[in-house]
Design a protein around this motif. Sequence first.
Motif, PDB file in Angstrom:
ATOM      1  N   CYS A 209      32.431  32.001   0.523  1.00  0.00           N
ATOM      2  CA  CYS A 209      31.545  31.320   0.916  1.00  0.00           C
ATOM      3  C   CYS A 209      30.422  31.230  -0.111  1.00  0.00           C
ATOM      4  N   PRO A 210      29.796  29.785  -0.258  1.00  0.00           N
ATOM      5  CA  PRO A 210      29.013  29.356  -1.228  1.00  0.00           C
ATOM      6  C   PRO A 210      27.679  30.005  -0.971  1.00  0.00           C
ATOM      7  N   ASN A 211      27.141  30.508   0.150  1.00  0.00           N
ATOM      8  CA  ASN A 211      25.913  31.182   0.771  1.00  0.00           C
ATOM      9  C   ASN A 211      25.996  32.404  -0.128  1.00  0.00           C
TER      10      ASN A 211
ATOM     11  N   LYS B  96      38.740  21.797  -3.355  1.00  0.00           N
ATOM     12  CA  LYS B  96      38.319  21.427  -2.119  1.00  0.00           C
ATOM     13  C   LYS B  96      37.065  22.351  -1.961  1.00  0.00           C
ATOM     14  N   GLY B  97      37.112  23.890  -2.367  1.00  0.00           N
ATOM     15  CA  GLY B  97      36.123  24.773  -2.338  1.00  0.00           C
ATOM     16  C   GLY B  97      34.858  24.227  -3.240  1.00  0.00           C
ATOM     17  N   LEU B  98      35.255  23.625  -4.397  1.00  0.00           N
ATOM     18  CA  LEU B  98      34.117  23.123  -5.332  1.00  0.00           C
ATOM     19  C   LEU B  98      33.445  21.975  -4.679  1.00  0.00           C
ATOM     20  N   MET B  99      34.090  21.050  -3.834  1.00  0.00           N
ATOM     21  CA  MET B  99      33.286  19.966  -3.105  1.00  0.00           C
ATOM     22  C   MET B  99      32.554  20.502  -2.244  1.00  0.00           C
ATOM     23  N   LEU B 100      32.753  21.392  -1.287  1.00  0.00           N
ATOM     24  CA  LEU B 100      32.161  21.979  -0.329  1.00  0.00           C
ATOM     25  C   LEU B 100      30.982  22.864  -0.684  1.00  0.00           C
ATOM     26  N   ALA B 101      31.166  23.415  -1.819  1.00  0.00           N
ATOM     27  CA  ALA B 101      30.157  24.256  -2.638  1.00  0.00           C
ATOM     28  C   ALA B 101      28.979  23.226  -3.130  1.00  0.00           C
ATOM     29  N   ALA B 102      29.538  21.950  -3.379  1.00  0.00           N
ATOM     30  CA  ALA B 102      28.513  21.014  -3.890  1.00  0.00           C
ATOM     31  C   ALA B 102      27.924  20.430  -2.914  1.00  0.00           C
ATOM     32  N   GLN B 103      28.308  20.275  -1.762  1.00  0.00           N
ATOM     33  CA  GLN B 103      27.525  19.882  -0.684  1.00  0.00           C
ATOM     34  C   GLN B 103      26.541  21.116  -0.364  1.00  0.00           C
ATOM     35  N   PHE B 104      26.961  22.086  -0.223  1.00  0.00           N
ATOM     36  CA  PHE B 104      26.009  23.370   0.057  1.00  0.00           C
ATOM     37  C   PHE B 104      24.947  23.339  -0.868  1.00  0.00           C
ATOM     38  N   MET B 105      25.125  23.272  -2.263  1.00  0.00           N
ATOM     39  CA  MET B 105      24.132  23.225  -3.367  1.00  0.00           C
ATOM     40  C   MET B 105      23.204  21.952  -2.982  1.00  0.00           C
ATOM     41  N   ASN B 106      23.638  20.756  -2.849  1.00  0.00           N
ATOM     42  CA  ASN B 106      22.857  19.588  -2.879  1.00  0.00           C
ATOM     43  C   ASN B 106      22.253  19.339  -1.101  1.00  0.00           C
ATOM     44  N   LYS B 107      22.467  20.440  -0.337  1.00  0.00           N
ATOM     45  CA  LYS B 107      22.035  20.067   1.081  1.00  0.00           C
ATOM     46  C   LYS B 107      22.349  19.051   1.704  1.00  0.00           C
ATOM     47  N   ALA B 108      23.583  18.473   1.441  1.00  0.00           N
ATOM     48  CA  ALA B 108      24.271  17.159   1.741  1.00  0.00           C
ATOM     49  C   ALA B 108      24.500  17.301   3.175  1.00  0.00           C
ATOM     50  N   GLY B 109      24.466  16.267   4.048  1.00  0.00           N
ATOM     51  CA  GLY B 109      24.585  16.094   5.617  1.00  0.00           C
ATOM     52  C   GLY B 109      25.302  14.723   5.804  1.00  0.00           C
ATOM     53  N   GLN B 110      26.118  14.665   6.648  1.00  0.00           N
ATOM     54  CA  GLN B 110      26.799  13.551   7.238  1.00  0.00           C
ATOM     55  C   GLN B 110      25.629  12.353   7.373  1.00  0.00           C
ATOM     56  N   ALA B 111      26.066  11.223   7.013  1.00  0.00           N
ATOM     57  CA  ALA B 111      25.143  10.171   7.312  1.00  0.00           C
ATOM     58  C   ALA B 111      25.076   9.973   8.888  1.00  0.00           C
ATOM     59  N   ARG B 112      24.034   9.567   9.284  1.00  0.00           N
ATOM     60  CA  ARG B 112      23.819   9.357  10.606  1.00  0.00           C
ATOM     61  C   ARG B 112      23.659   7.889  10.973  1.00  0.00           C
ATOM     62  N   HIS B 113      24.187   7.398  11.824  1.00  0.00           N
ATOM     63  CA  HIS B 113      24.306   5.859  12.148  1.00  0.00           C
ATOM     64  C   HIS B 113      23.507   5.748  13.592  1.00  0.00           C
TER      65      HIS B 113
END
Length: 118
Positions: free
Chosen positions: A15-17, A100-117
């Motif tokens: 878990c990245p948290n 895949k774990g690195l990519m998910l952790a990078a999302q967590f670090m950068n507080k990335a969210g999915q783009a909302r349309h």
Amino acid sequence: MAKPNPLLAGAAGRCPNCGAGHLFEGFLRVSPRCEACGFDLAAADSGDGPAVFVILIAGFVVAFGALFTMVAFRTPVWLTLLIWLPMTLVICLVLLRPMKGLMLAAQFMNKAGQARHD
């Protein structure tokens, strides 16, 4: 207790948290929640990013290795294929989960969210 490095935790499948709970259930399926800290992992989506990086890395290693083997040792094509085609599979399978774990952790670090349309 100090917070773990999210990238190292993600690469290790944690878990990245909190760094304690499992990031995956199975080989590549992301756990819905961390069993240690309860962090919501279901919102994370790495898309095709890990596969792209794995393909590029494995392609470079295998292409270089196959060409080097053929030129340096003058191996026949069938022997080169016999060596390097299974290596392609091994390299891809070894790299896919940590990437895949690195990519998910990078999302967590950068507080990335999915783009909302809207």
